[in-house]
Design an enzyme around this catalytic site. Structure first.
Site, PDB file in Angstrom:
ATOM      1  N   THR A  44      37.160  37.390  36.741  1.00 11.50           N
ATOM      2  CA  THR A  44      38.109  38.001  35.460  1.00 11.50           C
ATOM      3  C   THR A  44      37.544  37.688  34.092  1.00 11.50           C
ATOM      4  OG1 THR A  44      39.400  35.951  35.814  1.00 11.50           O
ATOM      5  CG2 THR A  44      40.118  38.038  37.111  1.00 11.50           C
ATOM      6  N   SER A  69      32.828  36.555  35.572  1.00 15.53           N
ATOM      7  CA  SER A  69      32.838  37.673  35.053  1.00 15.53           C
ATOM      8  C   SER A  69      31.617  37.957  33.893  1.00 15.53           C
ATOM      9  CB  SER A  69      34.043  37.993  34.263  1.00 15.53           C
ATOM     10  OG  SER A  69      34.376  39.243  33.455  1.00 15.53           O
ATOM     11  N   GLN A  99      28.967  38.315  38.014  1.00 16.20           N
ATOM     12  CA  GLN A  99      29.772  39.832  38.134  1.00 16.20           C
ATOM     13  C   GLN A  99      29.037  40.669  36.905  1.00 16.20           C
ATOM     14  OE1 GLN A  99      31.930  41.115  35.922  1.00 16.20           O
ATOM     15  NE2 GLN A  99      31.768  43.226  36.408  1.00 16.20           N
ATOM     16  N   TYR A 125      28.411  44.755  35.229  1.00 19.10           N
ATOM     17  CA  TYR A 125      28.652  46.065  35.100  1.00 19.10           C
ATOM     18  C   TYR A 125      27.181  46.529  34.504  1.00 19.10           C
ATOM     19  CZ  TYR A 125      33.738  45.352  34.708  1.00 19.10           C
ATOM     20  OH  TYR A 125      35.004  45.390  34.950  1.00 19.10           O
ATOM     21  N   THR A 170      29.873  45.681  39.745  1.00 18.82           N
ATOM     22  CA  THR A 170      31.346  46.345  39.921  1.00 18.82           C
ATOM     23  C   THR A 170      31.132  47.730  39.649  1.00 18.82           C
ATOM     24  OG1 THR A 170      32.361  44.502  39.335  1.00 18.82           O
ATOM     25  CG2 THR A 170      33.715  46.538  38.932  1.00 18.82           C
ATOM     26  N   ARG A 211      45.337  51.489  30.561  1.00 18.46           N
ATOM     27  CA  ARG A 211      46.419  50.741  30.801  1.00 18.46           C
ATOM     28  C   ARG A 211      47.539  50.705  29.599  1.00 18.46           C
ATOM     29  NH1 ARG A 211      41.618  46.122  32.180  1.00 18.46           N
ATOM     30  NH2 ARG A 211      40.655  47.617  33.686  1.00 18.46           N
ATOM     31  N   LYS A 228      30.972  45.630  44.483  1.00 21.19           N
ATOM     32  CA  LYS A 228      32.505  45.524  44.126  1.00 21.19           C
ATOM     33  C   LYS A 228      33.244  46.682  43.897  1.00 21.19           C
ATOM     34  CE  LYS A 228      35.853  42.607  41.627  1.00 21.19           C
ATOM     35  NZ  LYS A 228      36.587  43.392  40.600  1.00 21.19           N
ATOM     36  N   HIS A 264      40.130  46.825  41.948  1.00 19.27           N
ATOM     37  CA  HIS A 264      40.177  46.122  40.507  1.00 19.27           C
ATOM     38  C   HIS A 264      41.639  45.575  40.329  1.00 19.27           C
ATOM     39  CE1 HIS A 264      37.188  46.082  37.061  1.00 19.27           C
ATOM     40  NE2 HIS A 264      38.152  45.673  36.667  1.00 19.27           N
TER      41      HIS A 264
HETATM   42  C1  LIG Z   1      42.898  39.899  33.719  1.00 24.00           C
HETATM   43  C2  LIG Z   1      41.717  40.541  34.868  1.00 24.00           C
HETATM   44  C3  LIG Z   1      40.441  40.777  34.167  1.00 24.00           C
HETATM   45  C4  LIG Z   1      39.505  41.286  35.118  1.00 24.00           C
HETATM   46  N1  LIG Z   1      38.236  41.141  34.673  1.00 24.00           N
HETATM   47  C5  LIG Z   1      37.258  41.734  35.600  1.00 24.00           C
HETATM   48  C6  LIG Z   1      35.898  41.696  35.414  1.00 24.00           C
HETATM   49  O1  LIG Z   1      35.498  41.307  34.220  1.00 24.00           O
HETATM   50  N2  LIG Z   1      35.065  42.260  36.374  1.00 24.00           N
HETATM   51  C7  LIG Z   1      35.405  42.730  37.620  1.00 24.00           C
HETATM   52  O2  LIG Z   1      34.620  43.078  38.056  1.00 24.00           O
HETATM   53  N3  LIG Z   1      36.561  42.744  37.817  1.00 24.00           N
HETATM   54  C8  LIG Z   1      37.602  42.170  37.131  1.00 24.00           C
HETATM   55  N4  LIG Z   1      38.706  42.336  37.267  1.00 24.00           N
HETATM   56  C9  LIG Z   1      39.456  42.511  38.735  1.00 24.00           C
HETATM   57  C10 LIG Z   1      39.091  41.455  39.625  1.00 24.00           C
HETATM   58  O3  LIG Z   1      37.705  40.925  39.694  1.00 24.00           O
HETATM   59  C11 LIG Z   1      39.711  41.668  41.185  1.00 24.00           C
HETATM   60  O4  LIG Z   1      39.263  42.718  41.353  1.00 24.00           O
HETATM   61  C12 LIG Z   1      41.503  41.689  40.950  1.00 24.00           C
HETATM   62  O5  LIG Z   1      42.024  40.770  39.983  1.00 24.00           O
HETATM   63  C13 LIG Z   1      42.037  41.400  42.372  1.00 24.00           C
HETATM   64  O6  LIG Z   1      43.493  41.534  42.408  1.00 24.00           O
HETATM   65  P1  LIG Z   1      44.541  40.456  41.976  1.00 24.00           P
HETATM   66  O7  LIG Z   1      44.485  39.973  40.537  1.00 24.00           O
HETATM   67  O8  LIG Z   1      45.776  40.804  42.655  1.00 24.00           O
HETATM   68  O9  LIG Z   1      43.878  39.091  43.113  1.00 24.00           O
HETATM   69  C14 LIG Z   1      39.902  41.720  36.522  1.00 24.00           C
HETATM   70  C15 LIG Z   1      41.082  41.476  36.736  1.00 24.00           C
HETATM   71  C16 LIG Z   1      42.011  40.963  35.956  1.00 24.00           C
HETATM   72  C17 LIG Z   1      43.588  40.703  36.610  1.00 24.00           C
HETATM   73  C1  LIG Z   2      35.058  44.699  29.415  1.00 28.38           C
HETATM   74  C2  LIG Z   2      35.958  43.744  30.124  1.00 28.38           C
HETATM   75  C3  LIG Z   2      36.562  44.330  31.324  1.00 28.38           C
HETATM   76  C4  LIG Z   2      37.429  43.426  32.098  1.00 28.38           C
HETATM   77  C5  LIG Z   2      37.870  44.070  33.401  1.00 28.38           C
HETATM   78  O1  LIG Z   2      37.224  44.426  34.010  1.00 28.38           O
HETATM   79  C6  LIG Z   2      39.403  44.205  33.191  1.00 28.38           C
HETATM   80  O2  LIG Z   2      39.925  43.776  32.380  1.00 28.38           O
HETATM   81  O3  LIG Z   2      39.984  44.543  34.320  1.00 28.38           O
END
Ligand SMILES: Cc1cc2nc3c(=O)[nH]c(=O)nc-3n(C[C@H](O)[C@H](O)[C@H](O)COP(=O)(O)O)c2cc1C
Ligand SMILES: CCCCC(=O)C(=O)O
Length: 404
Positions: free
Chosen positions: A134, A162, A184, A186, A212, A221, A275, A299
């Site tokens: 995250t 992340s 992680q 991109y 990812t 969003r 992912k 995600h």
């Molecule tokens: C605030 C936030 C930021 C996230 N940032 C990333 C990220 O930088 N890269 C990524 O692959 N997934 C990101 N995700 C997705 C998470 O890796 C994950 O798939 C997801 O949070 C899982 O669901 P949960 O929050 O219900 O546990 C993010 C999710 C949240 C909530």
């Molecule tokens: C550029 C940052 C992406 C973070 C992310 O994957 C998310 O907020 O779900």
């Protein structure tokens, strides 16, 4: 943090291109003696009890941490963490789907105290619950990803750092020497810069790359757009993206294809976990590209809205992969029983995103430690009640679909 248009991929903002007790194990019931060693952590003294009426002074479940975190976060940051894409159908579905699954325990197996450890492509974890990647942990706590990594190390689990972390991956590793980190990624269309990122992850000692693949553009969003959030606060940046004197934007590009996964495979010896694969046909394709694992994920409902709940996708993906590589999942995991359901349906491990953020915002490193400890203790307790000696004793026949 405004995705702007459906083709947010084209945008360039500075940090993104497109832009309880668990159990009885924890409780002292004077009239019940539990033969298992008590494993849950002692309740930490909170110096920082929030005052919001709906925030418990001492969160006792992973879910309760959300109210505490919300009381401490700026509203726009809370909405960034909590929110999802579109009508947030998928955000809700992820958690609701676990509620529609029932666990059917086995009895009289004499299983003893269960083991919770699992083996994964990039190392072992003491519990089948990883820290999902995250972004922007310093929005939740000044120590940011350093605090999260220390808590993951204390829990003996793996943190997936992340690419959009607000502490550089090398500094995260230095702050938590005992932590097992995955990175992680991109994939960036500029493959030379992608290679720079891979080398930074390798130099930091990361044991796997989590690529990812669900983000050819950033999700739309509404909560972020409502706040008009564009930039990280002064003094905060995506530290992995430093390139000379500047911080590059993260590019989410619809040009990325299997060809890039092939190039990445040649670029590094690290195991690659994809992912965000949700279609069984893609799971089969992935097997031809040298990946070491799949992480089934939508995600957290933040990319394409109305994708099915992650746990509901799991059986099809597991069947498509046929045991060739381990399958992990994330999305909506909030309880030890959720973890068991996912594992019984074929996941090797799960990851949690928001619960970790809520722990971090509520009480920094200690809050994340508490969330992870609660989950581990819940997993152990649920395994005991299911008659399992380890996660290997779970099978799909122990999960039933209930009608609620
Ligand atoms: C605030 C936030 C930021 C996230 N940032 C990333 C990220 O930088 N890269 C990524 O692959 N997934 C990101 N995700 C997705 C998470 O890796 C994950 O798939 C997801 O949070 C899982 O669901 P949960 O929050 O219900 O546990 C993010 C999710 C949240 C909530
Ligand atoms: C550029 C940052 C992406 C973070 C992310 O994957 C998310 O907020 O779900």
């Amino acid at each position: 943090m405004d995705a702007g248009t459906p083709h947010a991929a084209d945008e360039r903002s500075p940090h993104m291109a497109d832009a309880g007790t668990p159990h009885a194990a924890d409780e002292h019931f004077p009239h019940v003696t539990d033969a298992r060693t008590r494993t849950a952590p002692a309740t930490p003294a909170t110096s920082a009890a929030p005052t919001a009426p709906d925030a418990p002074a001492e969160p006792r479940t992973p879910r309760e941490f959300e109210a505490t975190a919300r009381a401490r976060l700026a509203p726009e940051h809370y909405d960034y963490f909590a929110g999802g894409a579109g009508d947030e159908v998928t955000v809700r579905a992820n958690e609701a789907a676990f509620g529609r699954l029932s666990l059917l325990p086995r009895v009289l197996r004499g299983a003893g105290r269960p083991r919770t450890d699992v083996t994964l492509p990039g190392g072992r974890a003491a519990m089948p619950v990883l820290v999902a990647p995250t972004a922007f942990h310093r929005l939740a706590d000044p120590e940011g990803e350093r605090a999260t990594a220390r808590a993951a190390a204390a829990a003996g689990t793996i943190m997936i750092v992340s690419m959009a972390s607000t502490v550089a991956v090398g500094d995260v590793a230095a702050a938590a020497p005992g932590a097992t980190l995955w990175f992680q990624l991109y994939v960036q269309p500029d493959m030379a810069f992608t290679e720079t990122l891979v080398r930074r992850a390798e130099a930091a000692g990361c044991r796997a790359l989590v690529v990812t693949v669900d983000s050819p553009a950033r999700g739309l969003r509404d909560r972020e757009r409502h706040h008009g959030l564009q930039d990280l606060p002064e003094g905060m940046a995506c530290e992995n993206l430093r390139d000379g004197g500047r911080v590059r934007p993260i590019v989410m590009s619809p040009e990325i294809s299997w060809e890039h996964i092939g190039l990445l495979r040649e670029m590094t010896r690290l195991p690659i976990v994809l992912k965000g694969v949700t279609h069984p046909a893609d799971a089969r394709l992935a097997l031809g590209h040298g990946v070491s694992g799949l992480l089934v994920s939508n995600h957290g409902g933040r990319q394409l809205d109305t994708v099915p709940a992650a746990v509901d996708l799991l059986p099809e993906i597991v069947a498509a992969v046929g045991g060739a590589v381990p399958v992990l999942m994330d999305g909506g995991v909030r309880r030890g029983t959720d973890v068991l359901k996912a594992l019984a349906l074929g996941a090797r491990a799960v990851a949690v995103g928001r619960p970790v953020i809520w722990g971090l915002a509520a009480d920094g490193e200690r809050g994340v430690t508490r969330v992870l400890d609660l989950l581990r203790a819940e997993v152990e307790h649920a395994l005991t009640l299911c008659g399992c000696a380890s996660v290997h004793d779970l099978d799909p026949d122990m999960v039933r679909r209930s009608c609620r």
